[in-house]
Design a protein around this motif. Sequence first.
Motif, PDB file in Angstrom:
ATOM      1  N   LEU A  78       0.849  -1.190   0.000  1.00 47.55           N
ATOM      2  CA  LEU A  78       0.000   0.000   0.000  1.00 47.55           C
ATOM      3  C   LEU A  78       0.884   1.238   0.000  1.00 47.55           C
ATOM      4  CD1 LEU A  78      -2.852   1.340   0.471  1.00 47.55           C
ATOM      5  CD2 LEU A  78      -2.332   1.209   2.918  1.00 47.55           C
ATOM      6  N   GLU A  79       0.522   2.213  -0.819  1.00 48.26           N
ATOM      7  CA  GLU A  79       1.182   3.514  -0.755  1.00 48.26           C
ATOM      8  C   GLU A  79       0.136   4.603  -0.846  1.00 48.26           C
ATOM      9  OE1 GLU A  79       4.401   4.270  -3.485  1.00 48.26           O
ATOM     10  OE2 GLU A  79       4.912   6.143  -2.479  1.00 48.26           O
ATOM     11  N   LEU A  80       0.159   5.494   0.116  1.00 49.06           N
ATOM     12  CA  LEU A  80      -0.756   6.631   0.157  1.00 49.06           C
ATOM     13  C   LEU A  80       0.051   7.908  -0.054  1.00 49.06           C
ATOM     14  CD1 LEU A  80      -2.970   5.650   3.228  1.00 49.06           C
ATOM     15  CD2 LEU A  80      -3.228   5.022   0.838  1.00 49.06           C
ATOM     16  N   ARG A  81      -0.447   8.722  -0.966  1.00 50.24           N
ATOM     17  CA  ARG A  81       0.296   9.924  -1.332  1.00 50.24           C
ATOM     18  C   ARG A  81      -0.129  11.141  -0.516  1.00 50.24           C
ATOM     19  NH1 ARG A  81      -0.533  10.806  -7.487  1.00 50.24           N
ATOM     20  NH2 ARG A  81      -2.620   9.970  -7.060  1.00 50.24           N
ATOM     21  N   CYS A  82       0.855  11.974  -0.244  1.00 50.67           N
ATOM     22  CA  CYS A  82       0.609  13.224   0.476  1.00 50.67           C
ATOM     23  C   CYS A  82       1.572  14.270  -0.066  1.00 50.67           C
ATOM     24  CB  CYS A  82       0.833  13.044   1.972  1.00 50.67           C
ATOM     25  SG  CYS A  82       0.775  14.581   2.929  1.00 50.67           S
ATOM     26  N   ASN A  83       1.026  15.401  -0.473  1.00 58.87           N
ATOM     27  CA  ASN A  83       1.836  16.536  -0.889  1.00 58.87           C
ATOM     28  C   ASN A  83       1.493  17.734  -0.028  1.00 58.87           C
ATOM     29  OD1 ASN A  83       1.273  14.907  -3.696  1.00 58.87           O
ATOM     30  ND2 ASN A  83       3.352  15.725  -3.547  1.00 58.87           N
ATOM     31  N   TYR A  84       2.484  18.504   0.324  1.00 64.46           N
ATOM     32  CA  TYR A  84       2.259  19.643   1.191  1.00 64.46           C
ATOM     33  C   TYR A  84       2.791  20.911   0.543  1.00 64.46           C
ATOM     34  CZ  TYR A  84       7.194  19.317   2.199  1.00 64.46           C
ATOM     35  OH  TYR A  84       8.554  19.280   2.061  1.00 64.46           O
ATOM     36  N   SER A  85       2.265  22.003   1.008  1.00 66.84           N
ATOM     37  CA  SER A  85       2.742  23.302   0.573  1.00 66.84           C
ATOM     38  C   SER A  85       2.993  24.114   1.829  1.00 66.84           C
ATOM     39  CB  SER A  85       1.706  23.996  -0.306  1.00 66.84           C
ATOM     40  OG  SER A  85       2.076  25.338  -0.548  1.00 66.84           O
ATOM     41  N   TYR A  86       4.262  24.410   2.070  1.00 64.75           N
ATOM     42  CA  TYR A  86       4.607  25.141   3.292  1.00 64.75           C
ATOM     43  C   TYR A  86       5.978  25.749   3.101  1.00 64.75           C
ATOM     44  CZ  TYR A  86       5.345  26.061   8.272  1.00 64.75           C
ATOM     45  OH  TYR A  86       5.587  26.663   9.482  1.00 64.75           O
ATOM     46  N   GLY A  87       6.136  26.975   3.497  1.00 68.96           N
ATOM     47  CA  GLY A  87       7.354  27.706   3.186  1.00 68.96           C
ATOM     48  C   GLY A  87       8.575  27.270   3.959  1.00 68.96           C
ATOM     49  N   ALA A  88       8.392  26.818   5.167  1.00 73.09           N
ATOM     50  CA  ALA A  88       9.534  26.489   6.014  1.00 73.09           C
ATOM     51  C   ALA A  88       9.660  24.974   6.137  1.00 73.09           C
ATOM     52  CB  ALA A  88       9.359  27.132   7.383  1.00 73.09           C
ATOM     53  N   THR A  89      10.527  24.531   7.013  1.00 77.98           N
ATOM     54  CA  THR A  89      10.663  23.095   7.250  1.00 77.98           C
ATOM     55  C   THR A  89       9.367  22.553   7.830  1.00 77.98           C
ATOM     56  OG1 THR A  89      13.016  23.336   7.702  1.00 77.98           O
ATOM     57  CG2 THR A  89      11.938  21.330   8.486  1.00 77.98           C
ATOM     58  N   PRO A  90       8.794  21.589   7.170  1.00 82.88           N
ATOM     59  CA  PRO A  90       7.512  21.088   7.659  1.00 82.88           C
ATOM     60  C   PRO A  90       7.679  20.063   8.771  1.00 82.88           C
ATOM     61  CG  PRO A  90       8.105  19.905   5.675  1.00 82.88           C
ATOM     62  CD  PRO A  90       9.216  20.896   5.931  1.00 82.88           C
ATOM     63  N   TYR A  91       6.705  20.029   9.618  1.00 82.55           N
ATOM     64  CA  TYR A  91       6.578  18.964  10.598  1.00 82.55           C
ATOM     65  C   TYR A  91       5.392  18.128  10.129  1.00 82.55           C
ATOM     66  CZ  TYR A  91       9.617  22.015  13.269  1.00 82.55           C
ATOM     67  OH  TYR A  91      10.662  22.792  13.670  1.00 82.55           O
TER      68      TYR A  91
END
Lengths: 115, 115
Positions: free
Chosen positions: B19-32
């Motif tokens: 199983l692989e679930l995708r996640c993309n984020y948009s954030y200017g700094a280092t994300p947590y």
Amino acid sequence: EPEVTQTPSHQVTQMGQEVILRCVPISNHLYFYWYRQILGQKVEFLVSFYNNEISEKSEIFDDQFSVERPDGSNFTLKIRSTKLEDSAMYFCASKPGQGPNQPQHFGDGTRLSIL
Amino acid sequence: AQSVTQPDIHITVSEGASLELRCNYSYGATPYLFWYVQSPGQGLQLLLKYFSGDTLVQGIKGFEAEFKRSQSSFNLRKPSVHWSDAAEYFCAVGLGSAAGNKLTFGGGTRVLVKP
């Protein structure tokens, strides 16, 4: 393992009535949160609370909402005059300290149904 | 403003398959970054988290996730799915501010497991 507990699990209320959702965060945690999830939609941040005051709130958290930590253990969300669109699952969360690297621990939620 | 996208609303996988679930984020700094799982009628349970260091993080229940800064992704994987993994999975990003450290969630991916 300590848990965040929420009561009731399901609340049915007439539109226009006040409702109080209750949460008992994990005992040594200092930061508290409310989120909501309208059916079929994303989990949305409502408010964060630290040191007996709101530290951040979203635009959803308008004047009909309030939060309180009435004693050393409970953390409540009050909705003053409920609307149909307040129907959602409400999640309480807590975490031990400052810093986004400390994960939030969530309760099982209260399903609020407004008639 | 930060945002999180989970492109797949539903995924059906056979028991024992990967199983692989995708996640993309948009954030200017280092994300947590976090992955939570929500079983039916339950709250949000933390699967794993990424703050810094090794970009491949291990979590509970045999899950792992890989942070790829160049792709702004944090995909969740499991080599062999069990029927009990049927649930909804949420990717979330935590802000680095000192205020509420609220979480911003993706829309979730519902995983169905076929026997």
